[in-house]
Enzyme design. Structure first.
Site, PDB file in Angstrom:
ATOM      1  N   ASP A 120      51.555  15.953  75.136  1.00  9.76           N
ATOM      2  CA  ASP A 120      51.481  14.255  74.271  1.00  9.76           C
ATOM      3  C   ASP A 120      52.109  13.377  74.839  1.00  9.76           C
ATOM      4  OD1 ASP A 120      49.822  15.292  72.493  1.00  9.76           O
ATOM      5  OD2 ASP A 120      50.220  15.289  70.647  1.00  9.76           O
ATOM      6  N   ASP A 153      55.934  17.736  74.526  1.00 10.21           N
ATOM      7  CA  ASP A 153      56.006  16.240  73.558  1.00 10.21           C
ATOM      8  C   ASP A 153      56.820  15.065  74.587  1.00 10.21           C
ATOM      9  OD1 ASP A 153      54.743  17.151  71.653  1.00 10.21           O
ATOM     10  OD2 ASP A 153      56.576  18.275  70.602  1.00 10.21           O
ATOM     11  N   ASP A 197      53.373  22.789  72.877  1.00 17.00           N
ATOM     12  CA  ASP A 197      53.036  21.423  73.655  1.00 17.00           C
ATOM     13  C   ASP A 197      54.195  21.433  74.387  1.00 17.00           C
ATOM     14  OD1 ASP A 197      53.810  20.459  72.101  1.00 17.00           O
ATOM     15  OD2 ASP A 197      52.375  19.069  70.947  1.00 17.00           O
TER      16      ASP A 197
END
Ligand code: UTP
Ligand code: MN
Length: 488
Positions: A412, A332, A330
């Protein structure tokens, strides 16, 4: 609080009365003219050092802030004699000019403070300086946050075996067992050379019988039968498949397994949350590693929008990419603004705008719930959970050349006020194990609680502010570990 006893204060006169100011007087002033103390900051930490310095000065001791030839007593906490001797060698201002200071453990200092005067140096107070030869079989530091752990290391086959068992234990709900395998793997990752004999494990922390058995099997046979059995087991493979769905944790995956579900297709017949539906829909993209280029493109995209709504705000790429990983699962991103409070309301505006442009495939947000602490209650350092305002999302990233022209990427977004930013950055850079070890070190070795919001000293009952990650390491009395060496 009067830090200097009145009697002494009057005896020492005006110029000497400011006990808290750095030592101005010559070594022969004060009640203990023969003594000049120096406290080693390493492992003691900046805050504790400042506290002890103040304490000693209040009792009339001369404590110098900088090391010099005048120092007669060097006091260290949790350092070996060899470490202190090495440090002195590096900091010798004028070799030969210096005296030969006594290298002492904190116990001498504590006893002297209790006595209100320097106690006689006993053999047990002295740090033992061993010859360098005796250090060769030296133990590796027990906490991962005391070591450098690069991304690439020469013991992959061994760490992968241990990490498979760690994951299997985690998928079985055995966190303690999982942690034991992870700790052993982390120690191996910090070894500079390839491990060749079982004897070399002696210097590593955290190797119990089980881990040793696994290592022995891989060293001798190339594989561990136990690890191979786990890799092939239906349960392990199914739980791995399911937990890779965005929004699915171990408990859910395990329940589905118990219910007889085995494939992603089976999940279409079960009840899913909105998050899990999105996770399943984009499963292939989300399990394809995100490249650094893609992460940086998303970071720039978010930065542009952030600037539009709040000039001066910044976006920082954290997580594995900050540790130098070329790929991640992912992206961040940490958002902040130099002025505390200015960041309020930023996230929802940024997300709404991105959404309106069709750049977001899924998102759910969590509000900031980190308020001022009640009284002097220390903060919790449990788990990874922090309470920043945060958005869990799936971005639609342009991917020219692919058949669809875009790719789904997990992102995120986390918003931290400037005063907490160094803690957020440290907490979100990882690795997860490095973070866990930092918190464990803080708690057990320093009586401090660390989380992604603050560092709290439970002995002094105060929160220790920091303007950078370096300052947090300083407070903890740890040598600074740069992000690319936090791959534990
Ligand atoms: P990640 O899970 O994204 O790991 O969490 P990573 O190291 O970046 O690895 P990949 O490459 O994406 O797989 C990054 C850091 O953020 C912290 C974790 O502790 C980890 O160190 N984190 C993550 C939190 O503090 N809270 C969370 O809810 C999630
Ligand atoms: Mn990540």
């Amino acid at each position: 609080m009067a830090l200097v006893p009145l009697k002494r204060r009057s005896r020492r006169g005006g110029a000497q009365a400011g006990a808290l100011s750095p030592p101005a007087g010559p070594p022969d002033s004060g009640p203990f003219p023969a003594l000049v103390l120096y406290l080693v900051e390493k492992r003691m930490g900046a805050s504790r050092r400042a506290f002890l310095t103040q304490l000693a000065r209040a009792k009339g001791f001369r404590v110098d802030g900088a090391y010099s030839a005048a120092v007669t007593h060097v006091v260290a906490e949790q350092n070996s004699g060899a470490e202190v001797a090495q440090w002195l060698k590096q900091h010798q201002v004028d070799p030969g000019a210096g005296g030969d200071p006594a290298l002492l453990d904190i116990s001498w200092f504590t006893e002297s403070m209790r006595a209100g005067q320097p106690v006689e140096i006993q053999p047990r107070h002295r740090l033992v300086v061993t010859a360098p030869a005796a250090q060769r079989g030296r133990q590796m530091a027990p906490y991962a946050c005391e070591r450098c752990t690069p991304l690439l290391h020469p013991n992959r086959a061994l760490t992968e075996a241990l990490e498979t068992l760690a994951e299997e234990a985690w998928l079985s709900g055995s966190e303690g067992r999982s942690l034991a395998f992870t700790r052993a793997a982390a120690a191996l990752k910090a070894l500079p050379g390839q491990l060749e004999t079982m004897g070399e494990l002696e210097s590593l922390p955290g190797f119990g019988d089980h881990c040793r058995g696994v290592i022995q099997a891989v060293l001798e046979d190339g594989v561990s039968v136990e690890v191979e059995r786990v890799r092939l087991s239906e349960r392990y493979r199914t739980l791995k498949l399911f937990t890779k769905v965005f929004g699915v944790g171990v408990k859910t995956a395990d329940r589905w397994y118990q219910e007889g579900l085995r494939t992603l297709a089976d999940l279409h017949n079960t009840r899913l949350t909105r998050q899990q539906q999105a996770g399943l829909q984009h499963y292939e993209d989300l399990t394809t590693p995100v490249g650094r280029g893609e992460a940086e493109a998303i970071s720039r995209e978010v930065q542009a929008v952030v600037q539009q709504f709040l000039p001066g705000a910044s976006v920082t790429l954290a997580g594995g990419f900050r540790r130098g990983k070329p790929h991640g699962h992912d992206v961040d991103l940490l958002l902040t603004h130099p002025e505390d409070g200015q960041e309020a309301g930023l996230l929802s505006r940024v997300v709404s705008w991105l959404d309106s442009q069709g750049l977001i495939l899924y998102q759910h947000s969590q509000e900031n719930s980190y308020g001022p602490r009640e009284g002097a209650k220390p903060p919790s350092a449990s788990g990874h959970l922090d309470r920043y305002e945060r958005c869990f999302s799936i971005f639609r990233l342009a991917a020219p050349g692919t058949h669809r022209g875009w790719k789904a990427v997990r992102v995120d977004l986390v918003v931290a006020p400037a005063s907490q930013f160094p803690f957020a950055l440290l907490g979100w850079t990882g690795s997860r194990h490095f973070e866990r070890e930092l918190r464990r070190f803080a708690r057990h070795e320093r009586k401090m609680t660390l989380n992604s919001h603050e560092l709290y000293d439970t002995r002094q009952n105060l929160s220790l502010p920091a303007a950078s990650e370096e300052e947090i390491f300083q407070h903890l009395g740890l040598e600074y570990v740069p992000p690319e060496q936090r791959n534990a």
